[in-house]
Design an enzyme around this catalytic site. Structure first.
Site, PDB file in Angstrom:
ATOM      1  N   ASP A  77       0.720  -1.091   0.079  1.00 56.67           N
ATOM      2  CA  ASP A  77       0.041   0.038   0.082  1.00 56.67           C
ATOM      3  C   ASP A  77       0.908   1.032  -0.050  1.00 56.67           C
ATOM      4  OD1 ASP A  77       0.705  -1.030   2.454  1.00 56.67           O
ATOM      5  OD2 ASP A  77      -0.964  -0.029   3.659  1.00 56.67           O
ATOM      6  N   GLU A 103      12.984   1.269   6.903  1.00 52.10           N
ATOM      7  CA  GLU A 103      11.854   0.612   6.316  1.00 52.10           C
ATOM      8  C   GLU A 103      12.054   0.222   4.919  1.00 52.10           C
ATOM      9  OE1 GLU A 103       6.798   0.725   5.987  1.00 52.10           O
ATOM     10  OE2 GLU A 103       8.134   2.394   6.002  1.00 52.10           O
TER      11      GLU A 103
END
Length: 521
Positions: A296, A480
């Protein structure tokens, strides 16, 4: 008298359980929307993760009285009534001079969470065992993140933590019927890529293959969740996560049982819905289904316009999801084989073989030389090449010729100076170029090793290790995601700032460092 007392006890337990599964939007109607649609916090996830200082009913009663009074300060009201969450970054400072291995070892403690500290009114879901969180804004367990985190935990010989996390996932399967996206009430309408069976493979390296028998009930329940309604479908029909394909095969898609804006990204979803021609409920469902995928967002889920307004996740049969369910079917088959149940072993082995054929039929594109997603409503492959196409190598679904073609495409098209790019599209979405992510690097590298492409796998691994080390040396952080085209720039895009921590980055990096016996490049 005793019967009446038992009824009261059961009612109390039901109400307590019910209240613990209510989402922030359900607990704070009106207040929730007021907070999320303003800029009180820079991130919508902050409020839904906030812990109320008292019973939500009392907070709402005060809100109804105060909200219309002159000079009412919404932010002050929230701060007075909620504990606002921070991140581990607020207290943890890394020591670059100690080296990256020491940093990862320290982070296991920083990202460790006690299971018994959940407030009664928190959006956190209670768990029976301690666990590891990804880091940054992600203050709870996430499903597919945890598999890649476990790869590193195993390298650190933390078998007990791995087993605790697996037991938490088994607990959630037994309690909710599936593993939620993350351990928050607002995630209870969807799952994430089903890596539970792969987690058992990690544990089996230390505990033996009998773990498949031990967790067989949960494997079966998760499979039932993903396949619910499949037996009633006619060709061209879909129900929740299942679709009956033109040839009669059953394949899976991503789905969310809610058609409302995501509570953790409420304002962004409401604003984005104003740009689409889709009905709001359809648009929100597609947004949520993409969140279930973990990607996403990405142009992977869009039409050729490359715009979020065109998102069509529920129309797409993702190649990676179906590879994971193939592994789940094989794992169930193996659990029956280990238990001496030959008939059920053959049933699930046949299911896996049927899915393998279907993945080959619908996802392999000879013209593009890649494993693609398939749009079941348009009866054709989607137009976007993505790194999800390596999953058939990881699960040995590709034949040798296909694996060689995929390997060549990885080397020529996907491989950049810093690692493997996720897609070729620069859309501003975080799961597109120029960004790269640890889990996809691992799946590509490990998939290549399955077909003897060891030199290529090593070159990809070393590039990724270099990227991680370079950013760590400059910032003291493991991120991340990473920019692998302009390696001097940070990764960007997405709905929130770049996060550090970071569970799956740590896990994959440590696994690769040890496998390739690398410390510095």
């Amino acid at each position: 008298m005793r019967k009446a007392l038992l009824t009261l006890v059961l009612l109390f337990v039901f109400l307590l359980t019910y209240s613990q599964s209510l989402t922030p939007r359900q607990l704070y109607p009106g207040l929730f929307e007021a907070v999320q649609l303003t800029d009180i916090f820079p991130d919508n996830k902050i409020f839904v993760d906030a812990t109320p200082k008292r019973d939500p009913k009392l907070i709402m009663a005060d809100y109804e009285v105060q909200k219309s009074k002159p000079g009412f300060d919404l932010k002050q009201f929230v701060n007075d009534n909620f504990f606002i969450p921070g991140t581990h970054n607020d207290v943890f400072k890394s020591d670059v001079t100690a080296g990256i291995r020491k940093h990862i070892d320290t982070l296991w403690e920083v990202l460790y969470r006690k299971h018994d500290t959940v407030s009664k009114y928190s959006s956190l879901l209670p768990l029976p065992h301690d666990f590891i969180v990804p880091g940054g804004r992600f203050r709870e367990t996430y499903y597919w993140d945890s598999y890649f985190t476990m790869l590193g935990l195993q390298e650190s010989h933390k078998t007990q933590i791995i087993e605790n996390m697996i037991d938490n996932f088994a607990y959630m399967i037994d309690k909710y019927g599936f593993i939620p996206n993350g351990t928050r009430t607002y995630y209870l309408t969807r799952s994430q890529p089903p890596f539970f069976s792969l987690m058992l493979n990690i544990l089996a390296k230390d505990k033996g293959k009998k773990v498949l028998v031990k967790y067989q009930p949960e494997l079966l329940k998760e499979y039932a969740f993903w396949m619910e309604g499949s037996e009633k479908l006619k060709i061209g029909q879909a129900h929740r996560m299942v679709v009956r394909m033109p040839g009669g095969e059953i394949l899976n898609r991503y789905w969310d049982d809610s058609d409302q804006p995501r509570e953790e990204s409420y304002k962004k979803d409401v604003d984005a819905a104003k740009t689409t021609k889709q009905k709001p409920g359809d648009f929100y469902r597609n947004i949520r289904a993409a969140a279930e995928s973990g990607w996403d967002f990405s142009t992977r889920w869009f039409d050729t316009s490359g715009n979020l307004a065109s998102i069509q996740t529920t129309s797409i049969i993702p190649v990676d999801l179906n590879c994971l369910l193939y592994h789940l079917e094989l794992s169930i088959a193996q659990s029956y084989q280990l238990a001496g149940d030959g008939s059920h072993y053959r049933v699930y082995l046949a299911k896996a073989q049927q899915r393998k054929k279907a993945i080959q039929k619908y996802s392999w594109s000879e013209s593009t030389g890649w494993f693609m997603d398939y749009n079941w409503q348009q009866n054709k492959i989607t137009p976007h090449h993505t790194l999800a196409g390596v999953f058939p190598l990881e699960f040995k679904i590709a034949d040798e010729r296909q694996a060689n073609i995929v390997a060549k495409a990885l080397r020529i098209k996907f491989f950049k100076s810093g690692g493997l790019v996720t897609t070729f599209n620069r859309s501003g979405q975080q799961w597109d170029s120029p960004n790269a992510w640890a889990p996809l690097q691992y799946m590509a590298i490990d998939g290549l090793r399955n077909y003897g492409q060891n030199d290529l796998a090593r070159s990809f691994a070393e590039a990724w290790i270099r990227t991680n080390i370079r950013v760590f040396d400059a910032t003291g952080k493991l991120m991340e995601k990473y920019n692998v085209l302009d390696t001097g720039s940070k990764a960007g895009g997405g709905e929130y700032p770049l996060q550090d921590g970071f569970g799956w980055t740590n896990g994959v990096l440590l696994n690769l460092l040890n496998h390739y016996q690398v410390d510095q490049l």
